[in-house]
Design a protein around this motif. Structure first.
Motif, mmCIF file in Angstrom:
data_model
loop_
_atom_site.group_PDB
_atom_site.id
_atom_site.type_symbol
_atom_site.label_atom_id
_atom_site.label_comp_id
_atom_site.label_asym_id
_atom_site.label_seq_id
_atom_site.Cartn_x
_atom_site.Cartn_y
_atom_site.Cartn_z
ATOM 1 N N GLN A 175 7.635 -25.544 -24.287
ATOM 2 C CA GLN A 175 6.196 -25.340 -24.424
ATOM 3 C C GLN A 175 5.847 -23.856 -24.307
ATOM 4 O O GLN A 175 6.308 -23.166 -23.393
ATOM 5 N N HIS A 176 5.060 -23.365 -25.242
ATOM 6 C CA HIS A 176 4.551 -21.994 -25.156
ATOM 7 C C HIS A 176 3.232 -22.011 -24.393
ATOM 8 O O HIS A 176 2.391 -22.889 -24.602
ATOM 9 N N TYR A 177 3.051 -21.028 -23.510
ATOM 10 C CA TYR A 177 1.843 -20.968 -22.700
ATOM 11 C C TYR A 177 1.036 -19.717 -23.024
ATOM 12 O O TYR A 177 1.579 -18.628 -23.135
ATOM 13 N N ASP A 178 -0.279 -19.927 -23.135
ATOM 14 C CA ASP A 178 -1.176 -18.794 -23.367
ATOM 15 C C ASP A 178 -1.441 -18.028 -22.075
ATOM 16 O O ASP A 178 -1.781 -16.850 -22.120
ATOM 17 N N ALA A 179 -1.305 -18.705 -20.956
ATOM 18 C CA ALA A 179 -1.511 -18.052 -19.653
ATOM 19 C C ALA A 179 -0.668 -18.751 -18.599
ATOM 20 O O ALA A 179 -0.399 -19.945 -18.698
ATOM 21 N N VAL A 180 -0.252 -17.984 -17.607
ATOM 22 C CA VAL A 180 0.478 -18.513 -16.458
ATOM 23 C C VAL A 180 -0.280 -18.109 -15.200
ATOM 24 O O VAL A 180 -0.616 -16.935 -15.026
#
Length: 335
Positions: free
Chosen positions: A146-151
């Motif tokens: 999964q690619h995340y826009d924010a962590v």
């Protein structure tokens, strides 16, 4: 508009008892909008995320946890959660970078992994921060992930945050050359670059505010980017203006209070005077508390960073309360 449009990694720290985990969860919900995917990480082994969202304890595995707070157009994103433990992170690191899948599991059975993460100074923090880096910097080794826009990282307390985030800088200095140095340099480039901000959580009390100021100074000396200050657990202002000043000075109109009590049918057996005494005492305590909080609020304003305020939730923290806090953060421009 967000105050932090370029930030991808939001590190949330604070003195123990200020509610930093609650703020981290609310921030993740606030950031998950317009179809954005957000990863909420915890690294302290307390399973605080699971308790707040009322789910089973989280494994070392990214799991979809909730839908984010919808934006004005109605489109929400998703919040995934990850409970990071150093032992599992080390096994994953050995499998990913050194192809030691079965061999790594064998080391775990013999207790080598636990020994390495417990005895070796700084190894645990290196692994924990390395996993956060991997989640924010997905590459060819993470096909299908999964690619995340924010962590959002629920990080260690303020007193340890600079050491925690800077451990890879120390490792890079020790390694000098090779893949370990390269990995450590990459992690520090993420934490010291414009894609990371460190937010600090406090309450309006002397010790937490002082520790927040000290933490900001330490972060700046270490070259780590300071974000905003979240003032949590703010009490409602039950009195305002002249009534607040009169309560603190002890000059409230007792006759008027007694008349109001009688007109409302609130006259106990001992007469309204006893209840008036209790009300005047409570009002004085409230006014003195407000004065102390206002003094601490001025100190927070003098820190020179954006600040945000979150109310004390009467019913405690549950999923509904987290959405309420997320909305407050978004309205104030934090997300």
């Amino acid at each position: 508009m967000s105050d932090w449009p370029k930030a991808q990694v939001h590190v949330v720290t604070g003195k123990g008892g200020t509610g930093k985990s609650t703020v981290a969860a609310a921030l993740a919900l606030a950031l998950a909008r317009h179809g954005r995917h957000v990863l909420l990480c915890e690294v302290e082994g307390r399973q605080g995320i699971a308790r707040m969202f009322d789910v089973d304890p989280l494994p070392y595995e990214e799991r979809r946890l909730a839908t984010g707070l919808p934006g004005p157009e109605g489109r929400a994103g998703t919040v995934h959660a990850l409970h990071v433990d150093a032992e599992s992170a080390l096994l994953e690191y050995l499998a990913m970078y050194y192809k030691l899948g079965r061999a790594g599991r064998a080391l775990d059975r013999f207790g080598v992994v636990e020994f390495a993460t417990t005895i070796a100074p700084g190894v645990r923090d290196v692994l924990l921060t390395g996993k956060v880096y991997e989640a924010a910097q997905r590459n060819a080794r993470n096909k299908g992930a999964q690619h995340y826009d924010a962590v959002v990282l629920d990080a260690p307390p303020t007193g340890r945050i600079t050491q925690f985030l800077g451990v890879n800088g120390e490792l890079a200095g020790l390694a000098r050359v090779g893949p370990i140095k390269g990995q450590a340099d990459n992690v520090m480039a993420l934490f010291r670059g414009g894609r990371t901000v460190v937010h600090l959580v406090t309450v309006l009390e002397e010790m937490p505010v002082q520790e927040t100021g000290d933490g900001i100074a330490e972060l700046r000396v270490a070259g780590l980017p300071v974000g905003g200050v979240v003032v949590n657990l703010v009490r409602p202002g039950d009195l305002a203006g002249s009534a607040l000043a009169a309560a603190r000075a002890g000059t409230l109109d007792r006759d008027a209070l007694g008349a109001e009590l009688r007109s409302a049918g609130l006259a106990p057996d001992g007469g309204p005077d006893l209840l008036v005494d209790d009300l005047v005492s409570a009002a004085r305590d409230h006014a003195e508390r407000r004065a102390l909080e206002d003094a601490q609020r001025r100190l927070v304003a003098d820190l020179g960073v954006p600040s945000y305020e979150l109310p004390r939730l009467v019913g405690g923290v549950d999923l509904g309360g987290l959405y309420e806090l997320a909305a407050a953060l978004r309205e104030q421009g934090m997300a």
